[in-house]
Design a protein around this motif. Structure first.
Motif, PDB file in Angstrom:
ATOM      1  N   GLU A 431     -11.522 -46.590 -42.124  1.00  0.00           N
ATOM      2  CA  GLU A 431     -12.497 -46.238 -41.085  1.00  0.00           C
ATOM      3  C   GLU A 431     -13.928 -46.440 -41.583  1.00  0.00           C
ATOM      4  OE1 GLU A 431     -11.506 -42.586 -38.707  1.00  0.00           O
ATOM      5  OE2 GLU A 431     -10.063 -42.326 -40.329  1.00  0.00           O
ATOM      6  N   VAL A 432     -14.088 -46.396 -42.899  1.00  0.00           N
ATOM      7  CA  VAL A 432     -15.422 -46.556 -43.493  1.00  0.00           C
ATOM      8  C   VAL A 432     -15.659 -48.003 -43.921  1.00  0.00           C
ATOM      9  CG1 VAL A 432     -16.948 -45.810 -45.382  1.00  0.00           C
ATOM     10  CG2 VAL A 432     -15.410 -44.168 -44.272  1.00  0.00           C
ATOM     11  N   TYR A 433     -14.603 -48.612 -44.518  1.00  0.00           N
ATOM     12  CA  TYR A 433     -14.772 -49.942 -45.104  1.00  0.00           C
ATOM     13  C   TYR A 433     -14.121 -51.068 -44.291  1.00  0.00           C
ATOM     14  CZ  TYR A 433     -15.705 -46.969 -49.196  1.00  0.00           C
ATOM     15  OH  TYR A 433     -16.193 -46.017 -50.048  1.00  0.00           O
ATOM     16  N   GLY A 434     -13.300 -50.719 -43.268  1.00  0.00           N
ATOM     17  CA  GLY A 434     -12.475 -51.739 -42.638  1.00  0.00           C
ATOM     18  C   GLY A 434     -11.276 -52.014 -43.524  1.00  0.00           C
ATOM     19  N   LYS A 435     -10.470 -53.015 -43.143  1.00  0.00           N
ATOM     20  CA  LYS A 435      -9.330 -53.339 -44.010  1.00  0.00           C
ATOM     21  C   LYS A 435      -9.041 -54.825 -43.986  1.00  0.00           C
ATOM     22  CE  LYS A 435      -5.766 -52.111 -40.589  1.00  0.00           C
ATOM     23  NZ  LYS A 435      -4.552 -51.315 -40.341  1.00  0.00           N
ATOM     24  N   GLY A 436      -8.273 -55.247 -44.974  1.00  0.00           N
ATOM     25  CA  GLY A 436      -7.917 -56.657 -45.074  1.00  0.00           C
ATOM     26  C   GLY A 436      -9.141 -57.516 -45.298  1.00  0.00           C
ATOM     27  N   ALA A 437      -9.197 -58.643 -44.572  1.00  0.00           N
ATOM     28  CA  ALA A 437     -10.303 -59.584 -44.723  1.00  0.00           C
ATOM     29  C   ALA A 437     -11.619 -58.990 -44.222  1.00  0.00           C
ATOM     30  CB  ALA A 437      -9.983 -60.873 -43.960  1.00  0.00           C
ATOM     31  N   LYS A 438     -11.522 -57.943 -43.396  1.00  0.00           N
ATOM     32  CA  LYS A 438     -12.737 -57.341 -42.819  1.00  0.00           C
ATOM     33  C   LYS A 438     -13.310 -56.232 -43.712  1.00  0.00           C
ATOM     34  CE  LYS A 438     -11.302 -58.229 -38.049  1.00  0.00           C
ATOM     35  NZ  LYS A 438     -11.019 -57.621 -36.732  1.00  0.00           N
ATOM     36  N   MET A 439     -12.688 -55.975 -44.866  1.00  0.00           N
ATOM     37  CA  MET A 439     -13.156 -54.889 -45.717  1.00  0.00           C
ATOM     38  C   MET A 439     -14.521 -55.219 -46.327  1.00  0.00           C
ATOM     39  SD  MET A 439     -11.262 -53.176 -49.010  1.00  0.00           S
ATOM     40  CE  MET A 439     -10.106 -52.212 -48.075  1.00  0.00           C
ATOM     41  N   LYS A 440     -15.459 -54.279 -46.197  1.00  0.00           N
ATOM     42  CA  LYS A 440     -16.793 -54.458 -46.784  1.00  0.00           C
ATOM     43  C   LYS A 440     -17.484 -53.104 -46.882  1.00  0.00           C
ATOM     44  CE  LYS A 440     -19.229 -55.151 -42.442  1.00  0.00           C
ATOM     45  NZ  LYS A 440     -20.262 -55.889 -41.727  1.00  0.00           N
ATOM     46  N   LEU A 441     -18.556 -53.051 -47.664  1.00  0.00           N
ATOM     47  CA  LEU A 441     -19.345 -51.825 -47.760  1.00  0.00           C
ATOM     48  C   LEU A 441     -20.121 -51.631 -46.466  1.00  0.00           C
ATOM     49  CD1 LEU A 441     -20.758 -52.100 -51.386  1.00  0.00           C
ATOM     50  CD2 LEU A 441     -19.095 -50.437 -50.555  1.00  0.00           C
ATOM     51  N   PRO A 442     -20.308 -50.379 -46.031  1.00  0.00           N
ATOM     52  CA  PRO A 442     -21.104 -50.144 -44.819  1.00  0.00           C
ATOM     53  C   PRO A 442     -22.551 -50.584 -45.024  1.00  0.00           C
ATOM     54  CG  PRO A 442     -20.267 -48.067 -45.736  1.00  0.00           C
ATOM     55  CD  PRO A 442     -19.777 -49.153 -46.618  1.00  0.00           C
ATOM     56  N   ASP A 443     -23.189 -50.975 -43.949  1.00  0.00           N
ATOM     57  CA  ASP A 443     -24.589 -51.428 -44.041  1.00  0.00           C
ATOM     58  C   ASP A 443     -25.501 -50.320 -44.577  1.00  0.00           C
ATOM     59  OD1 ASP A 443     -23.867 -53.886 -43.033  1.00  0.00           O
ATOM     60  OD2 ASP A 443     -24.196 -53.290 -40.945  1.00  0.00           O
ATOM     61  N   ASN A 444     -25.192 -49.089 -44.205  1.00  0.00           N
ATOM     62  CA  ASN A 444     -25.975 -47.944 -44.671  1.00  0.00           C
ATOM     63  C   ASN A 444     -25.301 -47.362 -45.918  1.00  0.00           C
ATOM     64  OD1 ASN A 444     -27.234 -45.510 -45.117  1.00  0.00           O
ATOM     65  ND2 ASN A 444     -27.220 -44.885 -42.958  1.00  0.00           N
ATOM     66  N   ASN A 445     -25.940 -47.463 -47.078  1.00  0.00           N
ATOM     67  CA  ASN A 445     -25.368 -46.975 -48.337  1.00  0.00           C
ATOM     68  C   ASN A 445     -24.991 -45.500 -48.274  1.00  0.00           C
ATOM     69  OD1 ASN A 445     -25.362 -49.334 -49.751  1.00  0.00           O
ATOM     70  ND2 ASN A 445     -27.364 -49.011 -50.710  1.00  0.00           N
TER      71      ASN A 445
END
Length: 881
Positions: A431-445
């Motif tokens: 819910e925070v990072y996404g999952k799979g290929a869509k996983m990434k850090l949120p824009d707001n640290n």
């Protein structure tokens, strides 16, 4: 357009599917091959036929109204294999998920239910399709009712209408019962007229039309012997006709309106597919849903924490919760995105860069007197080691605690654990990072900082509660004395890695390519032409048209050339064995050699596999990325892959030590079987001993084949293997297999008693335990569902054995690590593969190492039978075996 009605003979199709597919288990050990085959057929029907009415009919039991006519009806049939019987409840659960009605009726067969509904539908001028493997149902064929019969497996079918029936067999639908009356049916124990086969029966029906007319004009039958057979078996013929006639007015309590089909809820079916392990079928029912979309989550009260650039000594209390956050599962290559520290005073977040530069962080992390509670100590240890920080003082691992408390759970991340313990104020990572290929850090640290701190606070709060659960379960010692010390040893093994001779791997790849080219040429020569070996569309016609091999099953796109099909054809033509070899060699090259080359660290030429310590319900370790426990060694080419694993230093060797028959020794101890204990104490070969008992011969009269069969019984019996399962593994009849099992249990009464008591204790307690009190909960042990209860009973028997063997080798690893340090030896543990430990050591230490390893492994725990260890060593892992 007329409404479409599909009626499926449930028992017949499930039976066909079971024998068409190899035995499959899902991750819970439940047999699923019949259900899988049935499901693929069902999906095809729903996609292609789009029925308005749909029913699966089942037989209600062994006794029907036909038995009052002939008590021996179906009397010759073998008992249904338990591996199939167990799947009927699962099949019905699947049908419920699909919203497909199913029905059975006491004293009647599925045929009678189908016959009654087909007759009603035909009268209403509906289009009817009957699906079965039973030719008796051909009597239902009409202009509106078609019968689809499986020929081989469940995908190779013929669909009969009156014209095709006439073309294929030469009779009308109403003559099917007369045909069966004359020729009988051995599968249903219907006598018919002995000596009259299908050709003769068809010829007689063409001349006389009906059975009654034939017997009214018996003097016109040509052939004295045939006439005598018919006359002698008149009563049997008419009784057989009565038996095969489907009842079209059975007293069923359902009508066509009750079997109207409205379709299924996609999510409900997907859930069942996932539970059964049918991942490949999920997409067929997903209806375009985006599974990558994270769930919508509620917002929580913000947590109070401080983002620090420098850790100060006054911030440390000596009782800290620590979470080192990484997005990727493979922590050898995943960067640390941040670190959270929580204690009773405050919560902090620090970047890895700041932590690495902080002398206070280093001294705190490496101080064994500063107590730390972490999530996944092994992962945390390895990740920090890559940054030059050695983690000491870990006294609590939330992942391992959760695993011991809930070994059947698949998800042991912090949010999942929290939710199980009613701590709801945390989001799942996806819910925070996404999952799979869509996983990434949120824009707001700050979103990431808060999420990591929130997880760490939960870890801090739940530590005491989880420790209490471990103590209440009498598992705290297992946690503190076995799993916790082991996790840091495994972490160090992962960090150190195993050296690989990359050039040798590349040479193997080239050699294997030559071998593949050679086998490919041999296949082309035997086939008489070149084609794409990797294309089933091209391979199928070569095998089944040009070489005229029997068709086992078909798929939507043509002939099936799957491994199980080819294995059935192996003795039909030598090209089949070559094709199987080609595939095995191809897998070795792509999955193992190329796969290993991809994960070799370029700087160190080492492979860093990851050990799963919190995965299996038996407590066994597994390894991934790569799976070094699973390198295939039955083929010599597979064994040779181990030649690429070498010591990391000159004048060192690879040393392998493995337990001999540890599970059978554990069984002897647990079952307290006198004969087994005596055999192991006297050092007798246990498989020869069992062969001697089962075949009633002297030890020196036991042949190699007898010993092979006894070995299968020894390893299979305690895991609840059935006569069917044993017959499949040994290639013998079920009757012979049943006799084997009975003789084994007569020979080893302690084992029989252990099996019975294991099940009874599991029913009483709801779980089974290992020597060291590792638990496996069995909620299905009292289930009304036969399939679930049967699996739970098998599990009750095998888990104490497999789990205790796993505990023993884990304890041996801890004892060996301590002993190597005490003796100041340089030898290092590299791998654990099932019952085997792989080490590397200087040549100068080998003699002493052999003594130390044997002493530790054979005495790590005292049983009523001796533990025995075999060892070997050499310049490569291959040479050490």
């Amino acid at each position: 357009m007329a409404e479409k009605v599909v009626l499926i003979d449930g028992n017949s199709i499930a039976y066909r599917a079971f024998f068409a597919l190899p035995l499959l288990n899902n991750d819970k050990g439940v047999y699923t091959n019949a259900v899988y085959g049935f499901t693929t057929m069902l999906l095809k029907i729903l996609e292609e036929d789009k029925p308005d009415h749909l029913l699966v009919a089942f037989d209600a039991g062994k006794t029907t109204f036909r038995h009052s006519t002939y008590t021996e009806y179906k009397g010759g049939r073998q008992k249904t294999p338990p591996e199939l019987s167990e799947q009927f409840p699962v099949l019905k659960e699947l049908l419920e998920a699909f919203g497909i009605p199913f029905y059975q009726l006491d004293q009647y067969e599925a045929d009678d239910i189908i016959g009654t509904l087909a007759t009603k539908a035909d009268a209403k001028e509906y289009d009817v399709k009957v699906i079965s493997g039973d030719k008796d149902l051909l009597q239902l064929v009409s202009e509106r009712t078609k019968v689809t019969l499986t020929k081989k497996g469940i995908t190779n079918v013929d669909t009969y209408d009156p014209a095709f029936l006439q073309e294929k067999i030469g009779i009308r639908p109403d003559q099917v019962i007369d045909l069966k009356a004359l020729m009988g049916d051995s599968s249903d124990n219907i006598p018919g007229v002995p000596g009259v086969g299908e050709k003769t029966a068809v010829k007689l029906l063409k001349q006389f039309d009906k059975l009654e007319n034939l017997y009214d004009n018996l003097e016109d039958v040509s052939g004295k012997k045939l006439k005598e057979k018919l006359e002698t078996n008149r009563d049997e013929a008419f009784m057989s006709k009565q038996l095969v006639t489907i009842e079209r007015e059975a007293p069923i309590e359902i009508d066509l309106s009750d079997i109207a089909y409205q379709g299924y809820e996609s999510q409900k079916v997907q859930n069942v597919f996932r539970e059964l392990g049918f991942q490949s079928l999920v997409s067929r029912v997903s209806q375009g849903e985006d599974e990558d979309e994270p769930a919508v989550s509620e917002e929580f009260e913000p947590v109070n924490f401080e983002v620090i650039t420098e850790l100060k000594e006054e911030l440390i209390t000596g009782h800290e919760a620590l979470v080192v956050e990484m997005l990727q599962e493979n922590y050898h290559h995943s960067p640390i995105v941040g670190i959270s520290i929580v204690n009773k005073e405050k919560s902090y977040f620090i970047t890895i860069e700041n932590a690495r530069e902080s002398s206070v962080f280093h001294s705190w992390a490496e101080n064994p007197s500063k107590e730390k509670w972490v999530f996944d100590a092994k992962r945390t240890h390895v990740a920090l080691r890559h940054h030059g920080i050695t983690l000491e003082g870990v006294t609590f691992d939330m992942l391992l605690a959760s695993y011991l408390i809930n070994p059947s759970e698949n998800n042991h991340d912090i949010p999942a654990i929290a939710h199980r313990l009613d701590e709801r104020a945390v989001k799942y990572d996806e819910e925070v990072y996404g999952k799979g290929a869509k996983m990434k850090l949120p824009d707001n640290n700050n979103v990431m900082y808060e999420h990591v701190v929130r997880k760490t606070e939960i870890l801090y709060r739940l530590k005491e509660k989880m420790e209490k659960q471990l103590k209440d379960n009498e598992q705290h010692q297992l946690f503190t004395d076995l799993e916790m010390p082991l996790t840091l040893i495994l972490g160090e093994m992962e960090y150190c890695g195993v050296k690989v001779d990359v050039e040798r791997l590349k040479d193997m790849k080239a050699d294997l390519q030559q071998r593949l080219d050679q086998v490919k040429s041999e296949i082309y020569e035997l086939a008489g032409e070149e084609f794409n070996l990797n294309s089933p569309k091209q391979l199928g016609p070569i095998l089944f048209e040009k070489l005229d091999l029997p068709v086992i099953k078909k798929t939507k796109t043509g002939y099936s050339t799957s491994a199980d099909v080819l294995e059935q054809l192996e003795d039909q033509h030598e090209v089949v064995a070559k094709i199987l070899l080609y595939r095995q060699l191809g897998k070795l090259q792509s999955t193992y050699i190329e796969g290993l080359l991809k994960v070799v660290d370029e700087k160190s030429n080492k492979i860093h596999t990851r050990f799963n310590q919190a995965l299996t319900q038996t407590g066994r370790l597994s390894s991934i990325e790569p799976n070094l426990q699973n390198i295939p060694i039955r083929l010599e080419e597979g064994r040779k892959i181990r030649q690429a694993f070498v010591p990391s230093k000159e004048d060192w060797v690879i040393f392998a030590s493995d337990y001999s028959q540890i599970e059978l020794r554990v069984l002897a101890h647990i079952a307290q079987d006198k004969k087994l204990i005596e055999a192991f104490k006297e050092g007798r070969d246990i498989h020869t001993q069992t062969a001697s008992e089962v075949f009633d011969v002297e030890h020196d009269e036991v042949t190699a084949n007898m010993r092979r069969q006894a070995k299968a019984v020894n390893f299979g019996i305690v895991y609840g293997i059935s006569d069917y399962g044993l017959s499949q593994s040994l290639g013998i009849t079920r009757k012979e297999a049943k006799l084997f099992i009975e003789k084994y249990l007569d020979s080893y009464p302690g084992v029989k008693q252990y099996m019975d008591e294991s099940i009874q204790n599991a029913k009483r307690l709801g779980y089974v335990s290992t020597f060291m009190n590792r638990r496996r909960y069995l909620p299905d042990i009292t289930s009304r569902n036969f399939n679930q209860r049967s699996f739970a009973e098998r599990t009750a028997m095998n888990t104490p054995i497999q789990g205790s063997a796993a505990d023993i080798i884990k304890k041996a690893m801890i004892d060996l690590d301590e002993r190597l340090r005490k003796e100041k030896m340089q030898a290092q543990m590299l791998l654990q593969v099932h019952d085997e430990l792989i080490l590397e050591a200087p040549k100068s230490e080998v003699e002493k190492l052999a003594e130390v390893v044997a002493d530790v492994m054979e005495h790590t725990i005292e049983l009523d039978v001796p533990l025995k260890v075999d060892h070997s060593y050499g310049p490569t892992w291959y040479d050490a075996k």
